[in-house]
Write an enzyme that holds these catalytic residues in place. Structure first.
Site, PDB file in Angstrom:
ATOM      1  N   HIS A 185       0.817  -1.220   0.000  1.00  0.00           N
ATOM      2  CA  HIS A 185       0.000   0.000   0.000  1.00  0.00           C
ATOM      3  C   HIS A 185       0.847   1.265   0.000  1.00  0.00           C
ATOM      4  O   HIS A 185       0.375   2.345   0.380  1.00  0.00           O
ATOM      5  CB  HIS A 185      -0.909  -0.005   1.245  1.00  0.00           C
ATOM      6  CG  HIS A 185      -2.328   0.367   0.954  1.00  0.00           C
ATOM      7  ND1 HIS A 185      -2.941   1.478   1.500  1.00  0.00           N
ATOM      8  CD2 HIS A 185      -3.264  -0.219   0.181  1.00  0.00           C
ATOM      9  CE1 HIS A 185      -4.189   1.555   1.080  1.00  0.00           C
ATOM     10  NE2 HIS A 185      -4.413   0.539   0.277  1.00  0.00           N
ATOM     11  N   HIS A 285      -6.456  -3.223 -10.865  1.00  0.00           N
ATOM     12  CA  HIS A 285      -6.887  -2.837  -9.519  1.00  0.00           C
ATOM     13  C   HIS A 285      -8.376  -2.537  -9.560  1.00  0.00           C
ATOM     14  O   HIS A 285      -8.856  -1.850 -10.441  1.00  0.00           O
ATOM     15  CB  HIS A 285      -6.109  -1.576  -9.123  1.00  0.00           C
ATOM     16  CG  HIS A 285      -6.406  -1.051  -7.758  1.00  0.00           C
ATOM     17  ND1 HIS A 285      -7.177   0.086  -7.554  1.00  0.00           N
ATOM     18  CD2 HIS A 285      -6.017  -1.457  -6.528  1.00  0.00           C
ATOM     19  CE1 HIS A 285      -7.242   0.338  -6.262  1.00  0.00           C
ATOM     20  NE2 HIS A 285      -6.553  -0.584  -5.615  1.00  0.00           N
TER      21      HIS A 285
END
Length: 382
Positions: A185, A285
């Site tokens: 992340h 994504h």
């Protein structure tokens, strides 16, 4: 046919839907949103749509270039997310007009289905071993988890050990044959990312995602030299021009453009083709809603290097509504043995439950990501 009007719907848990209507009664749906900045993207869509009222919806390539190139300041998460949702809706209109799924208009399919993965854990994951086993028991062949909490530029090996222990518990729970994606992340900085990449090798992850922030992609060179684990990144990159150097530098193995952030179906297809020329895999994504997922699947159908698809069913952010709530036929996204079939209906291949969308839009949302701080009160990456 002309574009007549549009509407925007801000719906829970954190999504923004766009409906574009034509004067012949055909409507298309898009999902233009940046998680945590829905109000801002909504304003950008309103500004961009001023240029499309009265125009032919079929001129998608021309509209894309007009919306992108006619702004002196271009690119970035807000403008590209607004453009992405508009692009998706225009493709939906075109597919419905020709009574064909979008992938047929992109050249036809090279696959009938694609592997998907399930999220486990949360932003601060715990008990991930049990969660991983439950996902595999329901048929998933791959899972993804957040790897760490906040990490300083130089941090303790205790945090390294905690990450390794979590991944080890997942590998033990699911066995050797299940893919494990580890998402950092962008929370980790290069000095610690090198350590983590080396320590995690024995557990054979499917990929390491965003081991550093996209703005620090030059750091991937050194990380790649410390590990043989595939490196994935791209969810915070917003056009083919941002992927250009990443691909030519040769230190990424999996790219993850987001079809609601990186220019929609039109641009994601081009990014996928660029990556194929560098022998790099595509894994879009998509922790978002049903419109974004359907859009991804049409690109996946036509991209030879598409490898695995993210989807948001059961993700920890979906607290008020989930992926299937806004579509009439939930079977479109039936998952079988860890795969989902490409939608076969016209356009996006999903039917939005507009009545329910309007009902939930009355409540709306004001979702923002959490703000994290280190022990010294400096801001941490989330």
């Amino acid at each position: 046919m002309k574009i007549r009007s549009y509407e925007l719907f801000q719906v829970p848990p954190r999504w923004l839907f766009l409906k574009i209507e034509t004067d012949e009664g055909i409507a298309g749906w898009g999902e233009p949103v940046i998680e945590g900045r829905a109000h801002t993207v909504k304003a950008a869509v309103e500004e961009l749509m001023e240029n499309l009222i009265g125009k032919d919806p079929f001129r998608i390539e021309d509209h894309w270039n007009m919306l992108y190139r006619s702004g002196f300041y271009r690119g970035g998460p807000i403008l590209m997310s607004a453009l992405s949702g508009i692009d998706q809706a225009l493709w939906d209109i075109k597919g419905k007009y020709y009574n064909a799924p979008i992938y047929q208009l992109l050249g036809g399919a090279c696959r009938d289905s694609i592997k998907i993965y399930s999220w486990i854990g949360g932003d601060r994951p715990s008990d991930v071993g049990q969660a991983a086993k439950e996902a595999v028991d329901t048929g998933f062949q791959a899972i993804k988890m957040n790897g760490t909490e906040e990490v300083q530029y130089l941090d303790s090996y205790e945090k390294i050990d905690q990450t390794v222990e979590r991944v080890a518990s997942v590998r033990e729970a699911v066995g050797k044959g299940v893919g494990i994606g580890i998402d950092f992340h962008g929370r980790v900085h290069k000095p610690m990312a090198k350590v983590l990449a080396k320590e995690l090798e024995p557990y054979r992850p499917m990929f390491l995602e965003e081991p550093v922030l996209a703005e620090n992609n030059e750091g991937l060179r050194e990380i790649a030299q410390h590990t043989h684990i595939p490196i994935a990144t791209g969810e915070r990159m917003f056009s083919r021009w941002e992927f250009k150097n990443l691909l030519s530098d040769g230190y990424v193995d999996v790219i993850q453009p987001d079809i609601s952030h990186a220019g929609g179906i039109t641009e994601t297809k081009k990014i996928a083709s660029m990556a194929e020329a560098y022998d790099v895999a595509l894994a879009p994504h998509c922790p978002l809603g049903p419109i974004a997922l359907a859009s991804c699947l049409h690109v996946d159908a036509t991209a030879h290097n598409a490898t695995i698809q993210e989807q948001s069913l059961g993700i920890h952010y979906n607290k008020d509504n989930d992926l299937l709530d806004y579509i009439k036929d939930r079977s479109v996204f039936d998952y079988e043995n860890g795969f989902v079939k490409i939608p076969q209906g016209p356009g996006l291949g999903i039917e939005i439950d507009e009545e329910y969308v309007r009902e939930r839009a009355k409540e709306g949302h004001d979702w923002h990501n959490p703000i994290w701080r280190h022990d010294d009160n400096s801001i941490a990456e989330w």
